[in-house]
Design a protein around this motif. Structure first.
Motif, PDB file in Angstrom:
ATOM      1  N   ASP A  16       7.850 -43.384  33.173  1.00 20.04           N
ATOM      2  CA  ASP A  16       6.667 -42.721  32.618  1.00 20.04           C
ATOM      3  C   ASP A  16       6.463 -41.393  33.337  1.00 20.04           C
ATOM      4  O   ASP A  16       7.334 -40.944  34.093  1.00 20.04           O
ATOM      5  N   SER A  17       5.290 -40.749  33.124  1.00 22.72           N
ATOM      6  CA  SER A  17       5.066 -39.416  33.676  1.00 22.72           C
ATOM      7  C   SER A  17       5.156 -39.418  35.206  1.00 22.72           C
ATOM      8  O   SER A  17       5.656 -38.471  35.815  1.00 22.72           O
ATOM      9  N   LEU A  56       7.890 -44.782  23.029  1.00 20.76           N
ATOM     10  CA  LEU A  56       7.310 -43.508  22.602  1.00 20.76           C
ATOM     11  C   LEU A  56       7.498 -43.398  21.093  1.00 20.76           C
ATOM     12  O   LEU A  56       7.532 -42.325  20.539  1.00 20.76           O
ATOM     13  N   ASP A  87      -0.079 -40.886  25.097  1.00 26.24           N
ATOM     14  CA  ASP A  87       0.982 -41.871  24.879  1.00 26.24           C
ATOM     15  C   ASP A  87       0.488 -43.313  25.064  1.00 26.24           C
ATOM     16  O   ASP A  87       1.139 -44.253  24.632  1.00 26.24           O
ATOM     17  N   ARG A 138      14.254 -39.224  25.935  1.00 21.11           N
ATOM     18  CA  ARG A 138      13.167 -38.829  25.028  1.00 21.11           C
ATOM     19  C   ARG A 138      12.000 -38.237  25.811  1.00 21.11           C
ATOM     20  O   ARG A 138      11.352 -37.284  25.382  1.00 21.11           O
ATOM     21  N   LEU A 139      11.740 -38.813  26.999  1.00 17.86           N
ATOM     22  CA  LEU A 139      10.630 -38.315  27.814  1.00 17.86           C
ATOM     23  C   LEU A 139      10.896 -36.882  28.274  1.00 17.86           C
ATOM     24  O   LEU A 139       9.993 -36.043  28.282  1.00 17.86           O
ATOM     25  N   LEU A 179       8.752 -39.401  36.127  1.00 21.29           N
ATOM     26  CA  LEU A 179       9.303 -38.056  35.924  1.00 21.29           C
ATOM     27  C   LEU A 179       8.878 -37.139  37.061  1.00 21.29           C
ATOM     28  O   LEU A 179       9.665 -36.338  37.570  1.00 21.29           O
ATOM     29  N   LEU A 237      14.248 -42.206  29.075  1.00 21.45           N
ATOM     30  CA  LEU A 237      14.099 -41.019  29.907  1.00 21.45           C
ATOM     31  C   LEU A 237      14.526 -39.772  29.140  1.00 21.45           C
ATOM     32  O   LEU A 237      13.902 -38.711  29.242  1.00 21.45           O
ATOM     33  N   ASP A 257       7.948 -45.788  37.718  1.00 26.60           N
ATOM     34  CA  ASP A 257       6.560 -45.508  37.344  1.00 26.60           C
ATOM     35  C   ASP A 257       5.749 -45.180  38.602  1.00 26.60           C
ATOM     36  O   ASP A 257       6.337 -44.900  39.653  1.00 26.60           O
ATOM     37  N   SER A 265       8.378 -33.896  27.221  1.00 34.59           N
ATOM     38  CA  SER A 265       7.719 -33.201  28.328  1.00 34.59           C
ATOM     39  C   SER A 265       8.157 -31.761  28.443  1.00 34.59           C
ATOM     40  O   SER A 265       7.585 -30.994  29.212  1.00 34.59           O
ATOM     41  N   THR A 298      -0.062 -33.226  30.763  1.00 35.99           N
ATOM     42  CA  THR A 298       0.405 -32.821  29.437  1.00 35.99           C
ATOM     43  C   THR A 298      -0.841 -32.555  28.593  1.00 35.99           C
ATOM     44  O   THR A 298      -1.892 -33.167  28.812  1.00 35.99           O
ATOM     45  N   CYS A 321      -0.938 -36.804  35.083  1.00 42.44           N
ATOM     46  CA  CYS A 321       0.027 -37.746  35.644  1.00 42.44           C
ATOM     47  C   CYS A 321      -0.637 -38.693  36.626  1.00 42.44           C
ATOM     48  O   CYS A 321      -1.450 -38.281  37.438  1.00 42.44           O
TER      49      CYS A 321
END
Lengths: 417, 108
Positions: B61-62, A371, A359, B94-95, B65, B92, B27, B99, A288, A239
């Protein structure tokens, strides 16, 4: 004694010239701030000419020359050269009758200089760089008040020189810092990614990394670790960006290398890695991963066990050109203790490939905020039966041709013989 | 790094809930502003629970999150039940699926 005086005078002049060089003013373009000061000085004294001069080794160069067309004169006749030899103001009320200047070509010759008043421009460490002076072709008196104002204006000129010098230095420092940051980022990136992938008998493997930001490492990574019965392959994404993400990724990579041996499975490895990451890092973050054990089969093809920690499903390119997402999702690693990780079997036929990716690859193909895997599946579908290197080359081109790269992208292609 | 112009986080009281509304792009740049604003709002509220409304989100994005996970941590530490309002089928959504952290949150 005279010899010593000459020596010390020479040293002082050498140091003075060094100061002139340090301020980096000689031969610089005209500057509004300085022109406004000479205009004000000329106006205040009611004279046609005012000059900011810098005394160089053998010339006097004018940073600003209000009322005069010349940009420099030779040092010899220049009156400023005399003015800088004192610490206070230097003036000639009527140069024609003053023994200090009456033979000076500027006075005796065509120009006919009669009045000169100059204040040295003195650095904080006591060097006279040049003068702020006012000049007329008629004789003139000066009052104390006028000289005081000229002294103040000279201080302002010096302040401007200092400001410009420190601004230039700051820019230079910033440039240097940026260069160093880039160098560090590149070194870090190089040391965190395997320079050369291990060759694993029975498999073709190729991996690529697209770094988007020259001065910041991303958190993407990949690795291939030889094991007793084949290899561990991993693609991951820590991340964030920068050194924090890179160090998180480094811990992940090296921990996996030490776990993936003996009777390891991807699910067990992820559980172990999860524990290490939570405890190893000061700031909380997560990564991830797509982690697989791959065991080539003697007669062709390979058996895999695949675990996904919050990572996009890898894509298998079948011999008939169909593209199949594989793997069951578990959560990301590094955030929460006691999480259970799952794993699932994958079989590759002889000549079939699996592509693991971050990604960033999806974004590069479909644009920001996507995505969507369909475009990637479409690209890969056309690559059935190609070598790992050919597949990697084609995917590389698709990423670059798309022109939509925003973040780092990494992928790994493994093909069973 | 500054958050993009489109990012905003706003908090207000509705009945017995603290509503934290997030819009724009979530982000790396907006992660800390989100967490700071949310923690500040949660620290000074006497609301019985917190709702983070993400219906105005255009991207996450990550790092985004991670910001939400940090808000979750803070809420848990302060015994404040927290739920997310996430547009169905959006980015979000889908993320959260990919995840594998969907089950770590409660939803409106």
């Amino acid at each position: 004694m005279p010899t010593m005086t000459t020596d010390s005078a020479t040293t002082a002049e050498t140091e003075r010239l060094a100061a002139v060089r340090r301020y980096d003013i000689l031969d610089t373009p005209p500057d509004g701030a300085f022109d406004r000061i000479t205009a004000a000085a000329a106006r205040m004294f009611h004279v046609p000419i005012s000059i900011i001069s810098i005394v160089d080794a053998d010339r006097i160069w004018f940073k600003s020359h209000h009322g005069a067309d010349t940009e420099e004169v030779a040092r010899e006749p220049g009156l400023c050269a005399s003015a800088i030899l004192q610490d206070g103001p230097w003036f000639l009320n009527d140069a024609k009758t003053d023994p200090r200047a009456l033979t000076n070509p500027l006075v005796a010759g065509e120009f006919g200089l009669r009045f000169y008043a100059g204040v040295p421009l003195t650095t904080h460490d006591g060097h006279n760089l040049g003068t702020l002076c006012v000049i007329d072709q008629q004789p003139r008196e000066v009052t104390d008040e006028e000289m005081a104002t000229l002294r103040d204006l000279a201080s302002i000129v010096m302040d401007e020189f200092e400001l410009r010098l420190s601004a230039r230095r700051t820019l230079g420092l910033e440039g240097e810092l940026r260069r160093q940051a880039e160098e560090i980022a590149n070194l870090l990136q190089e040391s965190l990614l395997p320079p050369r992938l291990s060759a694993i008998p029975g498999l073709e493997i190729d991996a690529r990394y697209h770094a988007v930001h020259r001065d910041q490492v991303g958190g993407d990574f990949y690795d291939v670790v030889p094991t007793d019965d084949g290899a561990a392959i991993v693609v991951g994404d820590a991340c964030g960006k920068g050194t924090k993400a890179a160090s998180f990724m480094g811990i992940a990579r090296w921990t996996l290398r030490s776990i993936c041996f003996g009777r390891w499975t991807p699910a067990k490895a992820l559980a172990r890695l999860n524990h290490v990451l939570i405890n190893a890092h000061e700031t909380r973050s997560y990564a991830t991963l797509a982690l697989a054990s791959i065991r080539p089969i003697e007669s062709g093809g390979a058996d895999l066990t695949l675990a996904l920690a919050g990572h996009p499903q890898p894509l298998v390119i079948r011999g008939d050109g169909t593209v199949e997402p594989v793997g069951v999702t578990s959560s990301v690693v590094g955030w929460r203790t006691g999480v259970a990780f799952g794993e699932s079997p994958v079989r590759l036929g002889s000549g079939e490939s699996m592509v693991l990716f971050t990604d960033g690859v999806l974004e590069a193909l479909c644009g920001h905020a996507s995505l969507d895997q369909t475009r990637l599946e479409h690209v890969l579908g056309a690559l059935a039966g190609t070598t790992a290197e050919e597949t990697a080359d084609a995917l590389d081109s698709a990423i670059v041709d798309g022109g939509l790269e925003r973040d780092d992208a990494a992928f790994l292609v493994v093909r069973a013989r | 790094m500054t958050a993009s112009d489109t990012f905003s986080v706003d908090s207000r009281r509705h009945g017995d809930a603290l509503h934290i509304t997030v819009s724009g792009e979530l982000d790396l740049a907006s992660e800390s502003p989100l967490v700071e604003a949310a923690e500040r709002a949660m620290a000074s509220t006497d609301a019985a629970h917190v709702i983070i409304d993400l219906s105005g989100l255009v991207f996450a994005d990550s790092s985004g999150l991670r910001g939400l996970l940090r808000c979750q941590d803070y809420a848990v530490e302060h015994s404040l039940p927290l739920t997310l309002a996430v547009p169905v089928g959006g980015f979000l959504d889908r993320l959260l699926d990919i995840s594998g952290v969907r089950a770590w949150f409660s939803y409106e």
